[in-house]
Design a protein around this motif. Structure first.
Motif, PDB file in Angstrom:
ATOM      1  N   ALA A   1       0.826  -1.209   0.000  1.00  0.00           N
ATOM      2  CA  ALA A   1       0.000   0.000   0.000  1.00  0.00           C
ATOM      3  C   ALA A   1       0.860   1.259   0.000  1.00  0.00           C
ATOM      4  O   ALA A   1       0.581   2.208  -0.742  1.00  0.00           O
ATOM      5  CB  ALA A   1      -0.937  -0.004   1.204  1.00  0.00           C
ATOM      6  N   VAL A   2       1.894   1.272   0.817  1.00  0.00           N
ATOM      7  CA  VAL A   2       2.760   2.452   0.886  1.00  0.00           C
ATOM      8  C   VAL A   2       3.457   2.676  -0.448  1.00  0.00           C
ATOM      9  O   VAL A   2       3.527   3.804  -0.948  1.00  0.00           O
ATOM     10  CB  VAL A   2       3.791   2.313   2.033  1.00  0.00           C
ATOM     11  CG1 VAL A   2       4.866   3.371   1.949  1.00  0.00           C
ATOM     12  CG2 VAL A   2       3.084   2.358   3.374  1.00  0.00           C
ATOM     13  N   TYR A   3       3.963   1.617  -1.056  1.00  0.00           N
ATOM     14  CA  TYR A   3       4.638   1.785  -2.346  1.00  0.00           C
ATOM     15  C   TYR A   3       3.653   2.250  -3.415  1.00  0.00           C
ATOM     16  O   TYR A   3       3.974   3.117  -4.225  1.00  0.00           O
ATOM     17  CB  TYR A   3       5.312   0.489  -2.798  1.00  0.00           C
ATOM     18  CG  TYR A   3       5.980   0.656  -4.133  1.00  0.00           C
ATOM     19  CD1 TYR A   3       7.195   1.322  -4.228  1.00  0.00           C
ATOM     20  CD2 TYR A   3       5.375   0.205  -5.296  1.00  0.00           C
ATOM     21  CE1 TYR A   3       7.802   1.528  -5.458  1.00  0.00           C
ATOM     22  CE2 TYR A   3       5.969   0.405  -6.524  1.00  0.00           C
ATOM     23  CZ  TYR A   3       7.184   1.056  -6.594  1.00  0.00           C
ATOM     24  OH  TYR A   3       7.780   1.257  -7.808  1.00  0.00           O
TER      25      TYR A   3
ATOM     26  N   GLN B   1       1.919   6.519  -6.989  1.00  0.00           N
ATOM     27  CA  GLN B   1       0.857   7.346  -7.563  1.00  0.00           C
ATOM     28  C   GLN B   1       1.159   8.838  -7.369  1.00  0.00           C
ATOM     29  O   GLN B   1       0.970   9.637  -8.289  1.00  0.00           O
ATOM     30  CB  GLN B   1      -0.494   6.989  -6.939  1.00  0.00           C
ATOM     31  CG  GLN B   1      -1.009   5.641  -7.346  1.00  0.00           C
ATOM     32  CD  GLN B   1      -1.222   5.527  -8.839  1.00  0.00           C
ATOM     33  OE1 GLN B   1      -1.707   6.445  -9.488  1.00  0.00           O
ATOM     34  NE2 GLN B   1      -0.828   4.398  -9.400  1.00  0.00           N
ATOM     35  N   VAL B   2       1.620   9.216  -6.191  1.00  0.00           N
ATOM     36  CA  VAL B   2       1.965  10.616  -5.937  1.00  0.00           C
ATOM     37  C   VAL B   2       3.111  11.047  -6.847  1.00  0.00           C
ATOM     38  O   VAL B   2       3.110  12.146  -7.410  1.00  0.00           O
ATOM     39  CB  VAL B   2       2.317  10.830  -4.450  1.00  0.00           C
ATOM     40  CG1 VAL B   2       2.969  12.171  -4.220  1.00  0.00           C
ATOM     41  CG2 VAL B   2       1.081  10.668  -3.595  1.00  0.00           C
ATOM     42  N   HIS B   3       4.083  10.180  -7.029  1.00  0.00           N
ATOM     43  CA  HIS B   3       5.227  10.507  -7.885  1.00  0.00           C
ATOM     44  C   HIS B   3       4.764  10.707  -9.343  1.00  0.00           C
ATOM     45  O   HIS B   3       5.231  11.630 -10.008  1.00  0.00           O
ATOM     46  CB  HIS B   3       6.269   9.395  -7.815  1.00  0.00           C
ATOM     47  CG  HIS B   3       7.477   9.658  -8.639  1.00  0.00           C
ATOM     48  ND1 HIS B   3       8.404  10.624  -8.316  1.00  0.00           N
ATOM     49  CD2 HIS B   3       7.916   9.088  -9.794  1.00  0.00           C
ATOM     50  CE1 HIS B   3       9.363  10.634  -9.233  1.00  0.00           C
ATOM     51  NE2 HIS B   3       9.081   9.711 -10.135  1.00  0.00           N
ATOM     52  N   LYS B   4       3.860   9.846  -9.805  1.00  0.00           N
ATOM     53  CA  LYS B   4       3.363   9.981 -11.187  1.00  0.00           C
ATOM     54  C   LYS B   4       2.549  11.259 -11.364  1.00  0.00           C
ATOM     55  O   LYS B   4       2.626  11.907 -12.399  1.00  0.00           O
ATOM     56  CB  LYS B   4       2.508   8.773 -11.555  1.00  0.00           C
ATOM     57  CG  LYS B   4       3.309   7.526 -11.809  1.00  0.00           C
ATOM     58  CD  LYS B   4       2.417   6.345 -12.114  1.00  0.00           C
ATOM     59  CE  LYS B   4       3.242   5.094 -12.288  1.00  0.00           C
ATOM     60  NZ  LYS B   4       2.400   3.900 -12.489  1.00  0.00           N
TER      61      LYS B   4
END
Length: 108
Positions: A94-96, A101-104
């Protein structure tokens, strides 16, 4: 008066060391699982190391089972240990996923 459902059998003196060691190994093996999982996901290790990470998770689950068995935990605590093992398995995923998603979304 103490409620009889609160009273639990005493832990045998001979079981103290195995309980202590297995609970310590839960932390060690869990740390190796999360560390290897993270290293594979950020491409510091080759993908086949993920098998090793999952083996450490299985060792963590076995140590949790052994600890609970030696401590003669009740039904509720046994279920809590199972939920903890499943949570330890799913939390790095979940953390990854959230970090990816935030990075994208914020990539320039």
């Amino acid at each position: 008066m103490i409620d009889p459902s609160v009273i639990r059998p005493e832990i045998a003196l001979g079981d103290f060391l195995p309980i202590f060691v297995s609970s310590a190994l839960v932390l060690v093996f869990g740390g190796f699982y999360v560390g290897i999982y993270t290293a594979v996901k950020v491409k510091m290790l080759k993908p086949w190391f993920m098998v090793l990470a999952y083996m450490f998770w299985l060792l963590t689950g076995y140590c949790l089972y052994l600890m609970g068995n030696l401590m003669h935990v009740g039904e509720f605590t046994a279920k809590a240990l199972v939920v903890a093992a499943i949570g330890l398995f799913l939390l790095p995923h979940a953390v990854y996923y959230m970090q990816d998603q935030v990075h994208k979304e914020n990539e320039h």
